[in-house]
Scaffold this motif. Structure first.
Motif, PDB file in Angstrom:
ATOM      1  N   GLN A 281       0.927  -1.310  -0.026  1.00  0.00           N
ATOM      2  CA  GLN A 281       0.006  -0.082   0.123  1.00  0.00           C
ATOM      3  C   GLN A 281       0.848   1.252   0.125  1.00  0.00           C
ATOM      4  OE1 GLN A 281      -2.714  -0.061   3.416  1.00  0.00           O
ATOM      5  NE2 GLN A 281      -3.807  -1.933   2.340  1.00  0.00           N
ATOM      6  N   VAL A 282       1.842   1.210   0.951  1.00  0.00           N
ATOM      7  CA  VAL A 282       2.758   2.451   0.703  1.00  0.00           C
ATOM      8  C   VAL A 282       3.435   2.735  -0.566  1.00  0.00           C
ATOM      9  CG1 VAL A 282       4.878   3.358   1.660  1.00  0.00           C
ATOM     10  CG2 VAL A 282       3.403   2.239   3.143  1.00  0.00           C
ATOM     11  N   ALA A 283       3.893   1.472  -1.253  1.00  0.00           N
ATOM     12  CA  ALA A 283       4.444   1.665  -2.556  1.00  0.00           C
ATOM     13  C   ALA A 283       3.347   2.242  -3.530  1.00  0.00           C
ATOM     14  CB  ALA A 283       4.953   0.257  -3.090  1.00  0.00           C
ATOM     15  N   GLN A 287       3.455   5.599  -5.521  1.00  0.00           N
ATOM     16  CA  GLN A 287       2.905   5.868  -7.303  1.00  0.00           C
ATOM     17  C   GLN A 287       1.921   6.608  -7.491  1.00  0.00           C
ATOM     18  OE1 GLN A 287       2.647   1.845  -8.556  1.00  0.00           O
ATOM     19  NE2 GLN A 287       4.860   0.964  -8.080  1.00  0.00           N
ATOM     20  N   LEU A 288       1.068   6.802  -6.719  1.00  0.00           N
ATOM     21  CA  LEU A 288      -0.104   7.536  -6.775  1.00  0.00           C
ATOM     22  C   LEU A 288       0.059   9.250  -6.554  1.00  0.00           C
ATOM     23  CD1 LEU A 288      -3.145   7.528  -7.624  1.00  0.00           C
ATOM     24  CD2 LEU A 288      -3.746   7.378  -5.159  1.00  0.00           C
ATOM     25  N   LEU A 289       1.034   9.290  -5.654  1.00  0.00           N
ATOM     26  CA  LEU A 289       1.287  10.683  -5.227  1.00  0.00           C
ATOM     27  C   LEU A 289       1.777  11.494  -6.587  1.00  0.00           C
ATOM     28  CD1 LEU A 289       1.619  12.705  -3.126  1.00  0.00           C
ATOM     29  CD2 LEU A 289       3.809  11.956  -2.464  1.00  0.00           C
ATOM     30  N   PRO A 290       2.577  11.199  -7.242  1.00  0.00           N
ATOM     31  CA  PRO A 290       2.861  12.042  -8.562  1.00  0.00           C
ATOM     32  C   PRO A 290       2.000  12.537  -9.418  1.00  0.00           C
ATOM     33  CG  PRO A 290       4.803  10.508  -8.322  1.00  0.00           C
ATOM     34  CD  PRO A 290       3.458   9.954  -7.216  1.00  0.00           C
ATOM     35  N   GLU A 291       0.722  11.332  -9.534  1.00  0.00           N
ATOM     36  CA  GLU A 291       0.038  11.725 -10.451  1.00  0.00           C
ATOM     37  C   GLU A 291      -1.141  12.445  -9.746  1.00  0.00           C
ATOM     38  OE1 GLU A 291      -2.038   7.886 -11.509  1.00  0.00           O
ATOM     39  OE2 GLU A 291      -0.208   7.103 -12.434  1.00  0.00           O
ATOM     40  N   TYR A 292      -1.106  12.553  -8.383  1.00  0.00           N
ATOM     41  CA  TYR A 292      -2.151  13.367  -7.763  1.00  0.00           C
ATOM     42  C   TYR A 292      -1.759  14.779  -7.803  1.00  0.00           C
ATOM     43  CZ  TYR A 292      -4.826  15.526  -4.060  1.00  0.00           C
ATOM     44  OH  TYR A 292      -5.885  16.127  -3.263  1.00  0.00           O
ATOM     45  N   PRO A 296      -4.763  16.853  -9.540  1.00  0.00           N
ATOM     46  CA  PRO A 296      -5.489  16.353  -8.361  1.00  0.00           C
ATOM     47  C   PRO A 296      -6.958  16.166  -8.437  1.00  0.00           C
ATOM     48  CG  PRO A 296      -4.248  18.366  -8.051  1.00  0.00           C
ATOM     49  CD  PRO A 296      -4.188  17.939  -9.400  1.00  0.00           C
ATOM     50  N   GLU A 297      -7.571  17.004  -9.249  1.00  0.00           N
ATOM     51  CA  GLU A 297      -9.256  16.710  -9.432  1.00  0.00           C
ATOM     52  C   GLU A 297      -9.406  15.124 -10.329  1.00  0.00           C
ATOM     53  OE1 GLU A 297     -13.018  17.279  -8.920  1.00  0.00           O
ATOM     54  OE2 GLU A 297     -11.170  18.422  -8.083  1.00  0.00           O
ATOM     55  N   VAL A 298      -8.521  14.935 -11.365  1.00  0.00           N
ATOM     56  CA  VAL A 298      -8.559  13.664 -12.110  1.00  0.00           C
ATOM     57  C   VAL A 298      -8.568  12.547 -11.201  1.00  0.00           C
ATOM     58  CG1 VAL A 298      -8.016  12.592 -14.046  1.00  0.00           C
ATOM     59  CG2 VAL A 298      -8.305  14.851 -14.169  1.00  0.00           C
ATOM     60  N   THR A 299      -7.566  12.777 -10.319  1.00  0.00           N
ATOM     61  CA  THR A 299      -7.140  11.558  -9.498  1.00  0.00           C
ATOM     62  C   THR A 299      -8.098  11.435  -8.508  1.00  0.00           C
ATOM     63  OG1 THR A 299      -4.809  12.144  -9.988  1.00  0.00           O
ATOM     64  CG2 THR A 299      -5.216  10.871  -7.999  1.00  0.00           C
TER      65      THR A 299
END
Length: 381
Positions: A281-283, A287-292, A296-299
């Motif tokens: 989950q941490v990984a 990985q999700l943090l750069p996309e967010y 941000p809205e799309v994520t």
């Protein structure tokens, strides 16, 4: 005229007493008479001078007597015996088993059995250390080890051994408790009695060797026998219960240890699983943090839709038409898809491809999951 005057006087009172020749016998005449008698027995003629055939008879008698004496000196000792030789009453040597010669009237041989195991019983009422009276019966087995000491050390070695046995037994019983004598201490009493007996007879040199000491029986007096029987039965029950408890512990303990090891291994595996899941989950969030950060809205919208997809995939869904002419129509999508064989009978609806709308029953994975652009495409250009 006197009987001993010179002349032909034959009035010797010792030779002619009572009218016959009855004087004291002359030794020469006595031997002559004996020779004539033996000569007559063996077929010879009497000799007035004591010579000739009469002398041969005497020689024959002497030879016969020597032969009888020589033959009487032979004897046999059995295999289990040893002969004690006494010469004129004094000990000289020991003879081994077999055919032996013993000069008669000079040596005397006393055979002694040195291999046979003999038995002496010992019993009586004795006082124990805890001041109880107990009746003990014991049996001592012994054999002769030294024939010389056995015959000459003490007047009666068997009686001496019997008295020593009684003394040793009373000494050991007097230093033992009654419960030990009647139950678990019998072997200790037997061994102690043997050691005590050997120590007592050693200075006397009885020529005996103790083979074994058998503890036959030990019982209390008849007046208290029932009470002691109950005590012995209770002690036996105690021993039996202890043995059963040990057997039960030996059976249960390995099983419990196995269960403990299994639980420890399961806990270790659960721990490792949780650690790995958390790391996954941490990984994922890493990985999700750069996309967010990039959108941000799309994520946020994508996370919402993925969550709703996961929730709705495990529930029943009904399509309701509220824009009709006053009639409310609804379509049980799950039932329809089950009738068409698209959904399994469990009622769980797998995720479908939003782009094609084909209702393909494939579980969405990271590879076949629609992209963000396709996910929001409603089929219109």
């Amino acid at each position: 005229m006197a009987w001993n005057e010179p002349g032909n006087n034959n009035n010797d009172p010792w030779k002619n007493r009572g009218g016959k020749d009855q004087g004291p016998p002359d030794l020469d005449e006595l031997f002559k008479d004996l020779g004539n008698r033996f000569n007559g027995l063996f077929g010879g003629k009497p000799s007035k001078e004591g010579k000739g055939p009469g002398g041969i008879g005497i020689s024959i008698v002497l030879v016969v007597a020597f032969v009888i004496w020589f033959l009487s000196g032979w004897y046999t000792l059995r295999e289990a015996e040893s002969g004690v030789v006494l010469r004129f009453g004094e000990y000289t040597e020991l003879k081994e088993p077999g055919l032996r010669f013993n000069p008669t009237f000079i040596d005397k041989v006393i055979p002694v059995d040195i291999q046979t195991v003999r038995t002496i019983p010992a019993s009586g009422f004795m006082l124990t250390q805890d001041e109880n009276v107990v009746q003990v019966e014991m049996e001592v087995q012994y054999r002769v080890l030294d024939p010389k000491n056995y015959l000459f050390s003490v007047p009666d070695p068997t009686n001496s051994l019997r008295q020593a046995t009684d003394s040793a037994l009373r000494s050991v019983i007097g230093n033992s408790r009654m419960d030990d004598i009647l139950t678990s201490g019998r072997e200790i009493v037997r061994q102690s009695t043997r050691e005590e007996l050997e120590a007592i007879i050693e200075p006397y040199k009885l020529g005996l060797a103790i083979v074994d000491v058998n503890f036959k029986d030990a019982r209390p007096p008849e007046q208290v026998k029932d009470a002691f029987d109950d005590a012995i039965a209770a002690r036996e029950d105690e021993v039996r219960y202890v043995n059963e408890a040990k057997a039960y512990a030996s059976e249960v303990e390995p099983r419990a240890r196995g269960q403990v090891n299994r639980m420890v291994q399961e806990a270790t595996a659960y721990k490792q699983g949780k650690i790995l899941a958390s790391q996954g989950q941490v990984a994922k969030f890493d990985q999700l943090l750069p996309e967010y950060k990039a959108a941000p809205e799309v994520t946020r919208q994508r996370l919402y839709l993925e969550t709703m997809e996961q929730v709705l995939s495990n529930t029943s869904k009904v399509l309701v038409d509220t824009k009709g002419n006053g009639n409310m129509m609804y379509l049980p999508l799950d039932k329809i898809m089950q009738q068409q064989g698209v959904l399994p009978a469990t009622g769980q609806r797998p995720a479908t491809d939003y782009n094609t709308g084909s209702g393909q029953t494939t579980q969405p994975t990271q590879s076949n999951r629609p992209s963000r652009g396709d996910r929001f495409n409603d089929g219109r250009n």
